[in-house]
Design an enzyme around this catalytic site. Structure first.
Site, PDB file in Angstrom:
ATOM      1  N   GLY A 102     -31.748  -6.935  -8.257  1.00 27.09           N
ATOM      2  CA  GLY A 102     -31.017  -6.541  -9.454  1.00 27.09           C
ATOM      3  C   GLY A 102     -30.324  -5.201  -9.322  1.00 27.09           C
ATOM      4  N   ARG A 150     -38.319   0.213  -0.767  1.00 26.53           N
ATOM      5  CA  ARG A 150     -38.722  -0.627  -1.891  1.00 26.53           C
ATOM      6  C   ARG A 150     -40.058  -1.313  -1.587  1.00 26.53           C
ATOM      7  NH1 ARG A 150     -38.454  -1.902  -7.300  1.00 26.53           N
ATOM      8  NH2 ARG A 150     -38.178  -4.139  -7.670  1.00 26.53           N
ATOM      9  N   GLU A 192      -3.215  -8.433   5.686  1.00 29.06           N
ATOM     10  CA  GLU A 192      -2.627  -8.505   7.032  1.00 29.06           C
ATOM     11  C   GLU A 192      -2.905  -9.846   7.710  1.00 29.06           C
ATOM     12  OE1 GLU A 192      -2.486  -5.063   9.514  1.00 29.06           O
ATOM     13  OE2 GLU A 192      -2.916  -3.730   7.845  1.00 29.06           O
ATOM     14  N   THR A 239      -4.391 -13.826   6.193  1.00 28.66           N
ATOM     15  CA  THR A 239      -5.648 -14.429   5.759  1.00 28.66           C
ATOM     16  C   THR A 239      -6.413 -15.001   6.952  1.00 28.66           C
ATOM     17  OG1 THR A 239      -4.618 -16.584   5.437  1.00 28.66           O
ATOM     18  CG2 THR A 239      -4.621 -15.078   3.537  1.00 28.66           C
ATOM     19  N   HIS A 277     -31.076  -5.832  -2.246  1.00 25.71           N
ATOM     20  CA  HIS A 277     -31.296  -4.872  -3.330  1.00 25.71           C
ATOM     21  C   HIS A 277     -31.770  -5.553  -4.613  1.00 25.71           C
ATOM     22  CE1 HIS A 277     -29.114  -1.933  -0.867  1.00 25.71           C
ATOM     23  NE2 HIS A 277     -29.379  -1.006  -1.753  1.00 25.71           N
ATOM     24  N   THR A 318       0.839  -1.192   0.000  1.00 26.27           N
ATOM     25  CA  THR A 318       0.000   0.000   0.000  1.00 26.27           C
ATOM     26  C   THR A 318       0.877   1.245   0.000  1.00 26.27           C
ATOM     27  OG1 THR A 318      -1.662  -1.219   1.262  1.00 26.27           O
ATOM     28  CG2 THR A 318      -1.888   1.160   1.200  1.00 26.27           C
TER      29      THR A 318
END
Length: 379
Positions: A340, A268, A363, A365, A338, A158
């Site tokens: 689609g 929704r 950092e 697995t 959500h 990083t």
């Protein structure tokens, strides 16, 4: 036990939330699609004190503890996990390594610049053929008078391109010997020190990841951090705190995905009512919220132990493992809620889904966390 944030902690969390809303949120997808690492945002984060969170005030830092640190990383990651990842890596890896193992002279030289956000820090342990097997690294440092000559490369680092200073752990002894590695701080612009390929990633695309390359790179012995042969042991201690960082990053992703999913489920309408009224959806939200609570408790217990100077290897590995796996599941369920629309870039959950997976890898697995925990349990 006290489960309430102090007034200071609440103020810190609020400041981080405001920072993310103002300086990050408007540009999230722009940075993601172009894989832009927004250096200016990290300079601004330095002005807010977010680049030296754990650094004592005497070195220009914020002088805060791990509870505040978790809150800051969490709030930023709820908006853009890639920015949260970079803030975490800068603080807990590079800056914290120098702070923990540097001499007073080294701290005075480098920490104020890092804490102010004037400099961005990188940290290099991983190599192409040595991910979990860090002891098998091939990058070497050979002593030549008062200098060290470094050759090799580090991978998946990083801030490898934009970083102003990197703490790297290289081999100074026999391969596989845990006392055969040493840490050095190397400034950008040092001859023989360059960056290589920038990775084209699934997620965390605004957080820069690339190679560090060393070709007969000469550095003075004054850049050595700690004693010769202590590099690997230092790294394991740094990663104890780093796991809390990734846990906080995971918590932010989980909360961001959950909040987006809950909002959508209330809005929704299907079959004449909000989909949140259906058990199939409400029960998903219940499971998500419960795992978030558990992750948060895990992390703040680790923070308490870290602040108190107590051993945290087992609990930080547990917290990182649990929170990272939970955030992947929560991001997945957020997309499912959500439907689609979750599969499109018009809603934030698809990005949380892409970003989440790194948390189970970076950092250490999940499998390595289990090795660490098992060793502590069966000692």
């Amino acid at each position: 036990m006290n489960f309430e944030f102090s007034e200071t902690q609440q103020m810190v969390a609020s400041a981080a939330k405001d920072f993310a809303e103002q300086y990050i949120k408007p540009f999230v997808m722009e940075w993601d699609e172009a894989q832009v690492f927004p250096v200016d945002v990290f300079k601004k984060a330095g002005e807010f004190g977010f680049m030296g969170i754990l650094v004592p005030e005497v070195y220009g830092g914020s002088g805060l503890g791990y509870h505040e640190y978790i809150a800051i990383i969490e709030e930023i990651s709820k908006v853009d996990p890639s920015i949260g990842l970079s803030v975490a890596a800068h603080n807990s890896l590079c800056t914290n390594h120098i702070l923990s193992f540097g001499t007073e002279e080294q701290k005075q030289k480098w920490i104020p610049k890092l804490a102010a956000g004037e400099w961005i820090g990188a940290w290099g342990l991983t190599e192409h053929n040595t991910g979990s097997d860090a002891g098998g690294m091939n990058t070497t440092a050979i002593k030549d008078g008062d200098e060290w000559v470094i050759n090799g490369a580090k991978n998946f680092i990083t801030h490898a391109v934009s970083g102003d200073i990197a703490v790297v752990i290289v081999r100074t002894g026999e391969k596989g010997d845990s006392h055969g590695m040493t840490a050095f701080a190397i400034e950008k612009g040092t001859p023989g020190f360059t960056s290589g390929k920038k990775e084209n990633k699934l997620g965390m695309r605004a957080s820069e990841t690339a190679e560090l390359i060393f070709q007969d790179c000469r550095i003075p012995d004054a850049n050595r951090l700690g004693e010769v042969g202590e590099g690997f042991i230092q790294s394991m201690k740094i990663l104890d705190g780093g796991r809390i960082s990734i846990g906080a990053l995971s918590l932010g992703i989980a909360k961001g995905a959950y909040e987006a999913a809950a909002k959508y489920a209330k809005e929704r309408v299907q079959f004449g009512k909000p989909i949140s009224a259906f058990q199939g959806i409400s029960f998903k939200l219940v499971d998500m919220a419960t795992e978030i609570e558990a992750s948060e408790l895990f992390l703040h217990k680790a923070a308490y132990l870290k602040n108190a100077g107590k051993p945290v290897t087992k609990i930080s590995a547990m917290a990182k493992m649990y929170a990272s796996e939970a955030c992947v599941k929560i991001a997945n369920e957020a997309i499912q809620i959500h439907g689609g629309y979750g599969y499109t870039k018009d809603f934030p959950v698809e990005k949380f889904y892409r970003d989440a997976k790194l948390c189970t890898i970076g950092e250490g697995t999940t499998e390595i966390q289990k090795v660490v925990i098992a060793r502590k349990l069966l000692k």
